[in-house]
Every structure is written in structure tokens, then in C-alpha cells.
Design a protein around this motif. Structure first.
Motif, PDB file in Angstrom:
ATOM      1  N   ARG A 200       0.820  -1.221   0.000  1.00 19.67           N
ATOM      2  CA  ARG A 200       0.000   0.000   0.000  1.00 19.67           C
ATOM      3  C   ARG A 200       0.848   1.263   0.000  1.00 19.67           C
ATOM      4  O   ARG A 200       0.467   2.266  -0.597  1.00 19.67           O
ATOM      5  CB  ARG A 200      -0.921   0.000   1.216  1.00 19.67           C
ATOM      6  N   LEU A 201       1.997   1.216   0.665  1.00 19.86           N
ATOM      7  CA  LEU A 201       2.874   2.385   0.711  1.00 19.86           C
ATOM      8  C   LEU A 201       3.783   2.476  -0.510  1.00 19.86           C
ATOM      9  O   LEU A 201       4.532   3.444  -0.651  1.00 19.86           O
ATOM     10  CB  LEU A 201       3.726   2.347   1.992  1.00 19.86           C
ATOM     11  N   GLY A 202       3.734   1.472  -1.366  1.00 17.40           N
ATOM     12  CA  GLY A 202       4.552   1.487  -2.568  1.00 17.40           C
ATOM     13  C   GLY A 202       6.012   1.149  -2.320  1.00 17.40           C
ATOM     14  O   GLY A 202       6.852   1.344  -3.197  1.00 17.40           O
ATOM     15  N   ILE A 203       6.331   0.629  -1.135  1.00 16.19           N
ATOM     16  CA  ILE A 203       7.712   0.265  -0.824  1.00 16.19           C
ATOM     17  C   ILE A 203       8.116  -1.002  -1.570  1.00 16.19           C
ATOM     18  O   ILE A 203       9.217  -1.102  -2.117  1.00 16.19           O
ATOM     19  CB  ILE A 203       7.886   0.078   0.696  1.00 16.19           C
ATOM     20  N   TYR A 204       7.210  -1.972  -1.585  1.00 19.66           N
ATOM     21  CA  TYR A 204       7.466  -3.224  -2.303  1.00 19.66           C
ATOM     22  C   TYR A 204       6.134  -3.768  -2.791  1.00 19.66           C
ATOM     23  O   TYR A 204       5.311  -4.229  -1.999  1.00 19.66           O
ATOM     24  CB  TYR A 204       8.158  -4.242  -1.397  1.00 19.66           C
ATOM     25  N   LYS A 205       5.904  -3.687  -4.094  1.00 12.79           N
ATOM     26  CA  LYS A 205       4.644  -4.139  -4.673  1.00 12.79           C
ATOM     27  C   LYS A 205       4.556  -5.659  -4.640  1.00 12.79           C
ATOM     28  O   LYS A 205       5.506  -6.364  -4.989  1.00 12.79           O
ATOM     29  CB  LYS A 205       4.521  -3.646  -6.115  1.00 12.79           C
ATOM     30  N   THR A 206       3.384  -6.141  -4.222  1.00 12.31           N
ATOM     31  CA  THR A 206       3.165  -7.569  -4.059  1.00 12.31           C
ATOM     32  C   THR A 206       1.889  -7.974  -4.779  1.00 12.31           C
ATOM     33  O   THR A 206       0.934  -7.200  -4.835  1.00 12.31           O
ATOM     34  CB  THR A 206       3.050  -7.935  -2.569  1.00 12.31           C
ATOM     35  N   HIS A 207       1.878  -9.175  -5.317  1.00  9.55           N
ATOM     36  CA  HIS A 207       0.698  -9.688  -6.012  1.00  9.55           C
ATOM     37  C   HIS A 207      -0.458  -9.848  -5.019  1.00  9.55           C
ATOM     38  O   HIS A 207      -0.240 -10.268  -3.871  1.00  9.55           O
ATOM     39  CB  HIS A 207       1.026 -11.037  -6.655  1.00  9.55           C
ATOM     40  N   PRO A 208      -1.689  -9.539  -5.410  1.00 12.10           N
ATOM     41  CA  PRO A 208      -2.842  -9.679  -4.496  1.00 12.10           C
ATOM     42  C   PRO A 208      -2.991 -11.074  -3.912  1.00 12.10           C
ATOM     43  O   PRO A 208      -3.410 -11.225  -2.756  1.00 12.10           O
ATOM     44  CB  PRO A 208      -4.041  -9.318  -5.386  1.00 12.10           C
ATOM     45  N   VAL A 209      -2.663 -12.100  -4.690  1.00 17.78           N
ATOM     46  CA  VAL A 209      -2.761 -13.469  -4.179  1.00 17.78           C
ATOM     47  C   VAL A 209      -1.777 -13.688  -3.033  1.00 17.78           C
ATOM     48  O   VAL A 209      -2.107 -14.326  -2.027  1.00 17.78           O
ATOM     49  CB  VAL A 209      -2.499 -14.485  -5.316  1.00 17.78           C
ATOM     50  N   VAL A 210      -0.565 -13.135  -3.166  1.00 15.21           N
ATOM     51  CA  VAL A 210       0.438 -13.267  -2.108  1.00 15.21           C
ATOM     52  C   VAL A 210      -0.038 -12.561  -0.835  1.00 15.21           C
ATOM     53  O   VAL A 210       0.093 -13.093   0.276  1.00 15.21           O
ATOM     54  CB  VAL A 210       1.791 -12.693  -2.563  1.00 15.21           C
ATOM     55  N   ILE A 211      -0.609 -11.361  -0.992  1.00 17.62           N
ATOM     56  CA  ILE A 211      -1.120 -10.622   0.162  1.00 17.62           C
ATOM     57  C   ILE A 211      -2.236 -11.402   0.849  1.00 17.62           C
ATOM     58  O   ILE A 211      -2.291 -11.498   2.078  1.00 17.62           O
ATOM     59  CB  ILE A 211      -1.632  -9.234  -0.269  1.00 17.62           C
ATOM     60  N   ALA A 212      -3.140 -11.988   0.045  1.00 16.62           N
ATOM     61  CA  ALA A 212      -4.240 -12.774   0.610  1.00 16.62           C
ATOM     62  C   ALA A 212      -3.728 -14.001   1.347  1.00 16.62           C
ATOM     63  O   ALA A 212      -4.180 -14.318   2.453  1.00 16.62           O
ATOM     64  CB  ALA A 212      -5.208 -13.183  -0.498  1.00 16.62           C
ATOM     65  N   LEU A 213      -2.757 -14.705   0.746  1.00  9.98           N
ATOM     66  CA  LEU A 213      -2.189 -15.894   1.394  1.00  9.98           C
ATOM     67  C   LEU A 213      -1.476 -15.529   2.688  1.00  9.98           C
ATOM     68  O   LEU A 213      -1.599 -16.233   3.699  1.00  9.98           O
ATOM     69  CB  LEU A 213      -1.229 -16.596   0.436  1.00  9.98           C
ATOM     70  N   CYS A 214      -0.723 -14.414   2.662  1.00  8.47           N
ATOM     71  CA  CYS A 214      -0.049 -13.955   3.879  1.00  8.47           C
ATOM     72  C   CYS A 214      -1.064 -13.603   4.959  1.00  8.47           C
ATOM     73  O   CYS A 214      -0.857 -13.889   6.148  1.00  8.47           O
ATOM     74  CB  CYS A 214       0.830 -12.737   3.570  1.00  8.47           C
ATOM     75  N   GLY A 215      -2.175 -12.967   4.547  1.00  9.83           N
ATOM     76  CA  GLY A 215      -3.222 -12.634   5.511  1.00  9.83           C
ATOM     77  C   GLY A 215      -3.843 -13.863   6.134  1.00  9.83           C
ATOM     78  O   GLY A 215      -4.135 -13.891   7.337  1.00  9.83           O
ATOM     79  N   ILE A 216      -4.054 -14.901   5.325  1.00  7.76           N
ATOM     80  CA  ILE A 216      -4.626 -16.150   5.839  1.00  7.76           C
ATOM     81  C   ILE A 216      -3.672 -16.814   6.826  1.00  7.76           C
ATOM     82  O   ILE A 216      -4.077 -17.257   7.911  1.00  7.76           O
ATOM     83  CB  ILE A 216      -4.959 -17.107   4.673  1.00  7.76           C
ATOM     84  N   VAL A 217      -2.378 -16.883   6.454  1.00  7.32           N
ATOM     85  CA  VAL A 217      -1.384 -17.491   7.353  1.00  7.32           C
ATOM     86  C   VAL A 217      -1.317 -16.722   8.670  1.00  7.32           C
ATOM     87  O   VAL A 217      -1.302 -17.317   9.753  1.00  7.32           O
ATOM     88  CB  VAL A 217       0.000 -17.520   6.677  1.00  7.32           C
ATOM     89  N   SER A 218      -1.283 -15.380   8.594  1.00  5.62           N
ATOM     90  CA  SER A 218      -1.229 -14.555   9.801  1.00  5.62           C
ATOM     91  C   SER A 218      -2.443 -14.788  10.689  1.00  5.62           C
ATOM     92  O   SER A 218      -2.325 -14.904  11.920  1.00  5.62           O
ATOM     93  CB  SER A 218      -1.130 -13.076   9.407  1.00  5.62           C
ATOM     94  N   SER A 219      -3.622 -14.870  10.072  1.00  5.27           N
ATOM     95  CA  SER A 219      -4.842 -15.087  10.845  1.00  5.27           C
ATOM     96  C   SER A 219      -4.859 -16.462  11.496  1.00  5.27           C
ATOM     97  O   SER A 219      -5.292 -16.610  12.637  1.00  5.27           O
ATOM     98  CB  SER A 219      -6.068 -14.916   9.939  1.00  5.27           C
ATOM     99  N   LEU A 220      -4.380 -17.477  10.769  1.00  6.10           N
ATOM    100  CA  LEU A 220      -4.324 -18.826  11.333  1.00  6.10           C
ATOM    101  C   LEU A 220      -3.358 -18.890  12.510  1.00  6.10           C
ATOM    102  O   LEU A 220      -3.633 -19.561  13.513  1.00  6.10           O
ATOM    103  CB  LEU A 220      -3.920 -19.829  10.248  1.00  6.10           C
ATOM    104  N   VAL A 221      -2.227 -18.188  12.395  1.00 10.93           N
ATOM    105  CA  VAL A 221      -1.293 -18.124  13.523  1.00 10.93           C
ATOM    106  C   VAL A 221      -1.946 -17.426  14.706  1.00 10.93           C
ATOM    107  O   VAL A 221      -1.801 -17.854  15.860  1.00 10.93           O
ATOM    108  CB  VAL A 221       0.003 -17.390  13.115  1.00 10.93           C
ATOM    109  N   GLY A 222      -2.704 -16.345  14.430  1.00 11.82           N
ATOM    110  CA  GLY A 222      -3.409 -15.652  15.499  1.00 11.82           C
ATOM    111  C   GLY A 222      -4.426 -16.549  16.190  1.00 11.82           C
ATOM    112  O   GLY A 222      -4.546 -16.537  17.415  1.00 11.82           O
TER     113      GLY A 222
END
Length: 241
Positions: A200-222
Motif C-alpha cells: 500500500r505504501l509502494g515500498i514493495y509491490k506484491t501480487h494480491p494473491v500473495v497478500i491474501a495468502l499472507c493474511g490467511i497465514v497470519s490469521s491462522l497463527v493468530g
């Protein structure tokens, strides 16, 4: 950062499925439902932002009493940025319901993302500090098991071999993380959470699928740390009474 990780898991799962289905024919109805559910989960979580903000302020006050300088600084700054993030997010929610339409949505969303980013950077810094301490302890413990004479020489011998290249260093890293699952999970969660603000800040652009997968992993860890509190990382030293 989310107090309700199961809702984040649902939101990111919907985000991932929406992207997968976006370009397929005959899926418009399913796609609209998934996007609506994602939006609903995101909006519903905003109702709890005020409580989260208070919790972050209390956590900052507690972490400011930690005896060690690095954890005290990193965790206090992280919690304060987290509180500011919730303030920005509440203002965005107030604008979205039409109470203060004059609020600059783009500006405040960027401010919220910055606060979120700084909080995660501080969390990762504390994780790195804790990892270094644990690796040193692991090196000493492994060195103490050797049969060579004095303990000091055993430790130095073991450490010198570990610092001799990348492979021994990675061996010590893996051994340390295996012995300390809370540190592994906390570092993994913070790294996964970092993908969204970096994009979002434009520091390192990431594919939406990668962001979604990272969000899922983070939520599962939580969810895992909520279900098993022993897996939640504690400060390196207890707060003095």
C-alpha cells in the motif's frame, strides 16, 4: 494486530477467492457475494476499534515498565503506533458512514497504513533481538555438551564453528526456532502482516494473491495463539512488580 483473527481469515479467504474467480465466466454472482462478505467482515471489525485502541494504550503503558531497553523501546513504540492506527481507522469509519464526509479518505488511510507499518517494524525488531538472545543461549547450551575441557573454551569453539559460514549459521537458526515455537510463530505472523502495508505504501509491490495468502497465514497463527496461549510470545523478561 487483529483481536479477532478468525474474521481476518474469512476476509482474506474471500479476497483470494475473489481474485481467482474474477476472470472466469458464469461466476459473477459468486464473485459479488464473496466481495460483499469481504467488505462486511472488514466493516464489522471496525466496531471493535475503540476497544482495541484502549487495549493498545494499556499495553504501551505496561511494556514501558520492561527492564530491558530494547524490548521496552520496541514494544512501547509498537503499541503507540498501533493505537494511532486505530484512531486513523476510526476516522475512516466515521467518514464511511457519512458523519464527517469532509475527512480526506486517501490521506488518513495512508496515515493508518504508516502507523501499521511502523508497528510491525518495531515488532520485527523485537523479534530479531529476542532471536539473537535465543541463538546465543542455544550456542552456549550446545557448546556445554562437548567433551573438551573448560566450559568457556567449549562455548568459544562451538560458536567459532557456527560463525564459519552460512550453513552453520542457518543450522543454529533452525535449531533455535525449533526450540522456541512462540518466537517462530510471532516472527512468521509479523512477516506475513508486513506484505500489505509494504504494498500500500509502494515500498514493495506484491501480487494480491500473495497478500491474501499472507493474511490467511497470519490469521491462522493468530487463531492458534488464542487457542493455545503458551504459543504466544512473551517479553524476554517479566514486568517487575
Amino acid at each position: 494486530m487483529n483481536v479477532f483473527p478468525h474474521s481476518s481469515a474469512t476476509q482474506y479467504t474471500c479476497m483470494l477467492l475473489s481474485y481467482v474467480l474474477e476472470n472466469k465466466r458464469g461466476r459473477e454472482a459468486v464473485l459479488m457475494k464473496l466481495k460483499h462478505l469481504e467488505s462486511s467482515m472488514s466493516s464489522g471489525r471496525k466496531l471493535f476499534r475503540l476497544g482495541n485502541m484502549v487495549h493498545a494504550i494499556v499495553a504501551a503503558r505496561q511494556s514501558n515498565q520492561l527492564p530491558e531497553l530494547v524490548p521496552r523501546f520496541c514494544l512501547t513504540v509498537s503499541h503507540l503506533n498501533r493505537a494511532l492506527y486505530f484512531v486513523c481507522d476510526m476516522l475512516l469509519w466515521v467518514r464511511s458512514v457519512g458523519l464527517f464526509p469532509q475527512i480526506d479518505k486517501k490521506k488518513w488511510r495512508r496515515r493508518a497504513t504508516r502507523c501499521y507499518y511502523y508497528s510491525l517494524v518495531m515488532n520485527l525488531t523485537e523479534d530479531l533481538y529476542e532471536l539473537c538472545r535465543r541463538m546465543e543461549q542455544t550456542a552456549r547450551a550446545e557448546g556445554a555438551r562437548e567433551d573438551s575441557p573448560p566450559r568457556g573454551r567449549r562455548v568459544r569453539s562451538f560458536v567459532s564453528r557456527l560463525t564459519g559460514g552460512l550453513q552453520p549459521f542457518l543450522l543454529l537458526l533452525c535449531l533455535t526456532l525449533r526450540r522456541h515455537p512462540p518466537l517462530l510463530l510471532d516472527t512468521l505472523k509479523n512477516l506475513c502482516d508486513l506484505s500489505s502495508p509494504l504494498d500500500r505504501l509502494g515500498i514493495y509491490k506484491t501480487h494480491p494473491v500473495v497478500i491474501a495468502l499472507c493474511g490467511i497465514v497470519s490469521s491462522l497463527v493468530g487463531i492458534l495463539t488464542v487457542a493455545s496461549p503458551s504459543l504466544k510470545l512473551k517479553p524476554s523478561q517479566e514486568i517487575p512488580r
